[in-house]
Motif scaffolding. Sequence first.
Motif, PDB file in Angstrom:
ATOM      1  N   TYR A 165      -3.786  -1.839   5.108  1.00  0.00           N
ATOM      2  CA  TYR A 165      -4.385  -0.794   4.304  1.00  0.00           C
ATOM      3  C   TYR A 165      -5.030  -1.434   3.079  1.00  0.00           C
ATOM      4  N   THR A 177      -5.863  -1.033  -0.934  1.00  0.00           N
ATOM      5  CA  THR A 177      -5.378  -0.322  -2.106  1.00  0.00           C
ATOM      6  C   THR A 177      -6.033  -0.867  -3.366  1.00  0.00           C
ATOM      7  N   TYR A 196      -5.871  -0.919  -7.660  1.00  0.00           N
ATOM      8  CA  TYR A 196      -5.061  -0.694  -8.854  1.00  0.00           C
ATOM      9  C   TYR A 196      -5.921  -0.891 -10.098  1.00  0.00           C
ATOM     10  N   GLN A 242      -5.626  -1.789 -14.330  1.00  0.00           N
ATOM     11  CA  GLN A 242      -4.733  -2.325 -15.348  1.00  0.00           C
ATOM     12  C   GLN A 242      -5.401  -2.331 -16.713  1.00  0.00           C
ATOM     13  N   PRO A 271      -0.155  -2.745 -13.829  1.00  0.00           N
ATOM     14  CA  PRO A 271      -1.177  -2.067 -13.038  1.00  0.00           C
ATOM     15  C   PRO A 271      -0.724  -0.680 -12.595  1.00  0.00           C
ATOM     16  N   PHE A 280      -1.583   2.441  -9.697  1.00  0.00           N
ATOM     17  CA  PHE A 280      -2.214   2.810  -8.434  1.00  0.00           C
ATOM     18  C   PHE A 280      -3.376   3.772  -8.665  1.00  0.00           C
ATOM     19  N   GLN A 301      -5.798   4.576  -2.095  1.00  0.00           N
ATOM     20  CA  GLN A 301      -5.508   3.765  -0.912  1.00  0.00           C
ATOM     21  C   GLN A 301      -6.180   4.380   0.302  1.00  0.00           C
ATOM     22  N   TYR A 340      -8.131  -4.078  -9.442  1.00  0.00           N
ATOM     23  CA  TYR A 340      -7.691  -5.001  -8.402  1.00  0.00           C
ATOM     24  C   TYR A 340      -7.785  -4.348  -7.030  1.00  0.00           C
ATOM     25  N   GLY A 364      -2.717  -4.862   2.150  1.00  0.00           N
ATOM     26  CA  GLY A 364      -1.316  -5.034   2.494  1.00  0.00           C
ATOM     27  C   GLY A 364      -1.033  -4.657   3.927  1.00  0.00           C
ATOM     28  N   ASP A 365      -0.174  -5.485   4.569  1.00  0.00           N
ATOM     29  CA  ASP A 365       0.233  -5.130   5.926  1.00  0.00           C
ATOM     30  C   ASP A 365       1.525  -4.331   5.858  1.00  0.00           C
ATOM     31  N   ASP A 366       2.029  -3.967   6.993  1.00  0.00           N
ATOM     32  CA  ASP A 366       3.195  -3.088   7.003  1.00  0.00           C
ATOM     33  C   ASP A 366       4.483  -3.854   7.290  1.00  0.00           C
ATOM     34  N   GLY A 373       4.988  -6.057   2.776  1.00  0.00           N
ATOM     35  CA  GLY A 373       4.658  -5.424   1.510  1.00  0.00           C
ATOM     36  C   GLY A 373       3.548  -6.144   0.775  1.00  0.00           C
ATOM     37  N   PHE A 374       3.563  -6.080  -0.532  1.00  0.00           N
ATOM     38  CA  PHE A 374       2.487  -6.654  -1.328  1.00  0.00           C
ATOM     39  C   PHE A 374       2.853  -8.035  -1.848  1.00  0.00           C
ATOM     40  N   PHE A 429      -2.628 -10.620  -6.526  1.00  0.00           N
ATOM     41  CA  PHE A 429      -3.630  -9.628  -6.871  1.00  0.00           C
ATOM     42  C   PHE A 429      -4.998 -10.262  -7.117  1.00  0.00           C
TER      43      PHE A 429
END
Lengths: 111, 115
Positions: free
Chosen positions: A32, A34, A36, A38, A44, A46, A49, A87, A91-93, A96-97, A101
Amino acid sequence: LAKTTQPISMDSYEGQEVNITCSHNNIATNDYITWYQQFPSQGPRFIIQGYKTKVTNEVASLFIPADRKSSTLSLPRVSLSDTAVYYCLVGDDTGGFKTIFGAGTRLFVKA
Amino acid sequence: GAGVSQSPSNKVTEKGKDVELRCDPISGHTALYWYRQRLGQGLEFLIYFQGNSAPDKSGLPSDRFSAERTGESVSTLTIQRTQQEDSAVYLCASSLGGSGTGELFFGEGSRLTVL
C-alpha cells in the motif's frame, strides 16, 4: 521493501493546488502507498493511504495509476500552515513500516 | 493516554554516558517502532516490535543500541556509551497491527544532545 523517490523540495503560494509525485518502481503486489506530513519538532502524521486508482479524504487526494509505479499526493488550495515535510512510503503486509522514510519533500507555502 | 507518549522530551548528556528513552504506545496497539531523525533528515528505522514476536533489530546502528518492550506496553530504547553522532530526535510510533496497511501514530519524540 519498495524504495521511494520524491522531489527534495517544492514551493507554492497560498490558494494553489500542490501535487507531489512519488516514484516506487519496484512496488510489490501487496504493498500500500501511504503519505505522512511532518511539522518541525513534531512526529509525522498520517495523511492518506491507497492501493490503486484514487482516494480522497478531507485533507488530500491520492492518485495512483494502473501500474502503481508512482503516486501523486494532491493538496487542494494550500495555506501557510501546509508548510511541512511530506513523506511517501510503501509498506507490505508482513513487516510493517520497517522501511526508512527517506528525506521526504519539503513544501514551502508562500503568502 | 490518547496518544503515544515519549519521555524525556529533551535530554542532554555527556559523551560516554548511557541514556534511556521511554515510549508509551497507544493502548491496544500491538506494533511499536523506534526511528531516529537527525537534523534536516528523514526518519531512519531502528527497531520494530510486533506482539510477542521476536523484535526486528535490523535497523540498530551498533551494539550500543538496544530496546526492550514489555508485552504490548511500554518500550525503552537504551543507548550505551553515547557518542556525539547519536545526537538526534528519537521517535516512537505505534500501530494497531503490524500490517503495512495500518496507520502509524507518532509521539513527539525525544531530542538527545550528546556533548
